[in-house]
Structures are given as structure tokens and as C-alpha cells.
Design a protein around this motif. Structure first.
Motif, PDB file in Angstrom:
ATOM      1  N   THR A   1       0.846  -1.191   0.000  1.00 27.64           N
ATOM      2  CA  THR A   1       0.000   0.000   0.000  1.00 27.64           C
ATOM      3  C   THR A   1       0.880   1.238   0.000  1.00 27.64           C
ATOM      4  N   PHE A   2       0.375   2.261  -0.686  1.00 25.51           N
ATOM      5  CA  PHE A   2       1.109   3.519  -0.780  1.00 25.51           C
ATOM      6  C   PHE A   2       0.117   4.652  -0.995  1.00 25.51           C
ATOM      7  N   ASP A   3       0.564   5.864  -0.727  1.00 25.76           N
ATOM      8  CA  ASP A   3      -0.297   7.039  -0.863  1.00 25.76           C
ATOM      9  C   ASP A   3       0.054   7.849  -2.097  1.00 25.76           C
ATOM     10  N   LEU A   4      -0.991   8.387  -2.701  1.00 23.69           N
ATOM     11  CA  LEU A   4      -0.881   9.401  -3.750  1.00 23.69           C
ATOM     12  C   LEU A   4      -1.857  10.500  -3.388  1.00 23.69           C
TER      13      LEU A   4
ATOM     14  N   LEU B   1      12.502   2.260  -3.410  1.00 26.29           N
ATOM     15  CA  LEU B   1      13.722   3.057  -3.379  1.00 26.29           C
ATOM     16  C   LEU B   1      13.470   4.442  -2.813  1.00 26.29           C
ATOM     17  N   ASP B   2      14.500   5.010  -2.198  1.00 28.29           N
ATOM     18  CA  ASP B   2      14.490   6.437  -1.928  1.00 28.29           C
ATOM     19  C   ASP B   2      14.555   7.141  -3.277  1.00 28.29           C
ATOM     20  N   LEU B   3      14.333   8.428  -3.266  1.00 32.30           N
ATOM     21  CA  LEU B   3      14.410   9.166  -4.528  1.00 32.30           C
ATOM     22  C   LEU B   3      15.791   9.026  -5.149  1.00 32.30           C
ATOM     23  N   LEU B   4      15.815   8.920  -6.448  1.00 36.58           N
ATOM     24  CA  LEU B   4      17.053   8.827  -7.220  1.00 36.58           C
ATOM     25  C   LEU B   4      17.113  10.014  -8.171  1.00 36.58           C
TER      26      LEU B   4
ATOM     27  N   ILE C   1      10.182  14.050   2.314  1.00 37.82           N
ATOM     28  CA  ILE C   1      11.066  13.055   2.904  1.00 37.82           C
ATOM     29  C   ILE C   1      10.469  11.653   2.809  1.00 37.82           C
ATOM     30  N   ASP C   2       9.141  11.560   2.622  1.00 35.67           N
ATOM     31  CA  ASP C   2       8.463  10.265   2.517  1.00 35.67           C
ATOM     32  C   ASP C   2       8.339   9.751   1.089  1.00 35.67           C
ATOM     33  N   THR C   3       8.648  10.564   0.100  1.00 34.74           N
ATOM     34  CA  THR C   3       8.487  10.164  -1.290  1.00 34.74           C
ATOM     35  C   THR C   3       9.407   8.990  -1.618  1.00 34.74           C
ATOM     36  N   ARG C   4       8.851   8.027  -2.331  1.00 36.30           N
ATOM     37  CA  ARG C   4       9.605   6.836  -2.715  1.00 36.30           C
ATOM     38  C   ARG C   4       9.319   6.492  -4.172  1.00 36.30           C
ATOM     39  N   ILE C   5      10.158   5.608  -4.696  1.00 37.30           N
ATOM     40  CA  ILE C   5       9.943   5.037  -6.021  1.00 37.30           C
ATOM     41  C   ILE C   5       9.713   3.547  -5.820  1.00 37.30           C
ATOM     42  N   VAL C   6       8.577   3.078  -6.294  1.00 35.87           N
ATOM     43  CA  VAL C   6       8.252   1.653  -6.223  1.00 35.87           C
ATOM     44  C   VAL C   6       8.583   1.062  -7.590  1.00 35.87           C
ATOM     45  N   VAL C   7       9.558   0.170  -7.626  1.00 36.54           N
ATOM     46  CA  VAL C   7       9.937  -0.463  -8.881  1.00 36.54           C
ATOM     47  C   VAL C   7       9.115  -1.749  -9.013  1.00 36.54           C
ATOM     48  N   ILE C   8       8.373  -1.822 -10.115  1.00 41.24           N
ATOM     49  CA  ILE C   8       7.556  -3.002 -10.364  1.00 41.24           C
ATOM     50  C   ILE C   8       8.005  -3.668 -11.651  1.00 41.24           C
ATOM     51  N   GLU C   9       7.635  -4.925 -11.783  1.00 36.86           N
ATOM     52  CA  GLU C   9       7.818  -5.632 -13.044  1.00 36.86           C
ATOM     53  C   GLU C   9       6.423  -5.903 -13.574  1.00 36.86           C
ATOM     54  N   HIS C  10       6.148  -5.327 -14.728  1.00 37.61           N
ATOM     55  CA  HIS C  10       4.810  -5.427 -15.311  1.00 37.61           C
ATOM     56  C   HIS C  10       4.951  -5.746 -16.792  1.00 37.61           C
ATOM     57  N   PRO C  11       4.151  -6.647 -17.320  1.00 39.02           N
ATOM     58  CA  PRO C  11       4.268  -6.943 -18.751  1.00 39.02           C
ATOM     59  C   PRO C  11       3.716  -5.815 -19.618  1.00 39.02           C
TER      60      PRO C  11
ATOM     61  N   LEU D   1      10.485  -3.423 -16.335  1.00 37.82           N
ATOM     62  CA  LEU D   1      10.676  -2.718 -15.070  1.00 37.82           C
ATOM     63  C   LEU D   1      10.184  -1.286 -15.227  1.00 37.82           C
ATOM     64  N   ILE D   2       9.409  -0.848 -14.249  1.00 43.29           N
ATOM     65  CA  ILE D   2       8.824   0.492 -14.269  1.00 43.29           C
ATOM     66  C   ILE D   2       8.925   1.068 -12.861  1.00 43.29           C
ATOM     67  N   GLY D   3       9.350   2.303 -12.766  1.00 43.54           N
ATOM     68  CA  GLY D   3       9.354   2.989 -11.478  1.00 43.54           C
ATOM     69  C   GLY D   3       8.064   3.797 -11.327  1.00 43.54           C
ATOM     70  N   LEU D   4       7.455   3.697 -10.168  1.00 42.19           N
ATOM     71  CA  LEU D   4       6.234   4.458  -9.873  1.00 42.19           C
ATOM     72  C   LEU D   4       6.519   5.395  -8.713  1.00 42.19           C
ATOM     73  N   ARG D   5       6.200   6.660  -8.889  1.00 46.18           N
ATOM     74  CA  ARG D   5       6.351   7.598  -7.771  1.00 46.18           C
ATOM     75  C   ARG D   5       5.260   7.345  -6.748  1.00 46.18           C
ATOM     76  N   ALA D   6       5.619   7.407  -5.485  1.00 51.97           N
ATOM     77  CA  ALA D   6       4.631   7.289  -4.414  1.00 51.97           C
ATOM     78  C   ALA D   6       4.927   8.370  -3.389  1.00 51.97           C
ATOM     79  N   ASP D   7       3.877   9.037  -2.920  1.00 46.76           N
ATOM     80  CA  ASP D   7       4.076  10.074  -1.912  1.00 46.76           C
ATOM     81  C   ASP D   7       4.548   9.475  -0.595  1.00 46.76           C
ATOM     82  N   LYS D   8       4.090   8.253  -0.324  1.00 47.97           N
ATOM     83  CA  LYS D   8       4.489   7.556   0.895  1.00 47.97           C
ATOM     84  C   LYS D   8       4.180   6.082   0.707  1.00 47.97           C
TER      85      LYS D   8
END
Length: 162
Positions: free
Chosen positions: A10-13, A29-32, A73-83, A90-97
Motif C-alpha cells: 500500500t502507498f499514498d498518492l 527506493l528512496d528518490l534517485l 522526505i516520505d516520497t519513494r519510487i516503487v519499482v515493479i515488473e509489469h508486462p 521494469l517500471i518505477g512508480l512515484r509514491a508520496d508515501k
């Protein structure tokens, strides 16, 4: 009685809680550092270097017509594998938390109502109820088909870049 359940991250937007099947998630991931892609649509406007691979960075907030806030400070990147186009991608998704991995039972979910939502209902696979709150389970296939630019993503079978 056994309830069919999925494990979901679960994550917030913008204050709304979303969930993705945990089996899709490769890493949080932390922000890159991001590299803007000239001419790319805002939905996929940048790429990141993820372990030597250049992967697109998707902003789901734009799919749900949410405002894009500044990173916190809570922003993250969720790396997913999606067809995409039949290729695991591989796709990175921004998440607020990012919150936790939780169990969501089939019985706690329902279809999105056809009216009354501020978002496109075809972008929502299911809505789940938990402790009086709603969790949005996005339909990534629909979102990427409608918003994604599959030509700008990197297949898992591509050669890593430096």
C-alpha cells in the motif's frame, strides 16, 4: 472458511491509499536522480538508473488527474515488473508515501461504482475496504494502455546501460 486474499503493497498518492500486488514489486527506493526525457508525456517524463538499467518513471498521480506535489522526505519510487507488449518490463512508480504489505481479501473488495468517482473507473481494478477507509487497486494494464508510451520503456531483456 478460507478467504481468497492477495498480499499488496500500500502507498499514498495525494492522500489516497492505493495498493499493488506485492508480487509485482521488485524494490522500494528512496528518490534517485531523474533524467527528464525531452518530448515525453508528463505521465512518463523521466527515467532513472535502476541497478544499471534505465527504466521509465511513471507518475500515477497524473493518470488519476491529481496535482503533482513536490517530493517530501516520505516520497519513494516503487519499482515493479509489469508486462508491456508481452515483455516483462521494469517500471518505477512515484509514491508520496509507502506503507506496508497487507492482506486484501476478495470479500473486502468491490467494483468501482460507475458514477460518483472523480477518477476514470476503467483505471480502477477494484476498491478494497479496510478499517473504514478505501484502498484503490489500480488497473495498470488500462492505465498503461491509455497513458503509457510503451516505446519509451525498457524490457528486462535489454542490455543494461551505463
Amino acid at each position: 472458511m478460507t478467504q481468497h486474499a492477495i498480499e499488496a503493497l500500500t502507498f499514498d498518492l495525494q492522500g489516497e491509499t492505493f495498493a499493488l500486488e506485492a508480487s509485482l514489486v521488485r524494490e522500494v527506493l528512496d528518490l534517485l536522480p531523474e533524467t527528464e526525457v525531452p518530448g515525453a508525456p508528463p505521465f512518463v517524463s523521466a527515467v532513472i538508473n535502476f541497478r544499471g538499467r534505465i527504466i521509465p518513471l511513471v507518475d500515477l498521480r497524473l493518470a488519476f488527474e491529481m496535482a503533482c506535489g513536490d517530493p517530501t522526505i516520505d516520497t519513494r519510487i516503487v519499482v515493479i515488473e509489469h508486462p508491456l507488449d508481452g515483455e516483462p518490463t521494469l517500471i518505477g512508480l512515484r509514491a508520496d508515501k509507502v506503507h506496508e504489505v497487507t492482506s486484501i481479501t476478495q470479500e473486502s473488495t468491490e467494483d468501482a461504482p460507475r458514477i460518483g468517482l472523480r477518477w476514470r473507473t476503467d483505471f480502477i481494478r477494484r476498491l478494497a475496504r479496510r478499517d473504514g477507509d478505501l484502498i484503490v487497486i489500480p488497473d495498470l494494464d488500462q492505465i498503461f494502455a491509455a497513458r503509457g508510451q510503451t516505446a519509451s520503456v525498457t524490457s528486462l531483456h535489454s542490455t543494461p546501460t551505463r
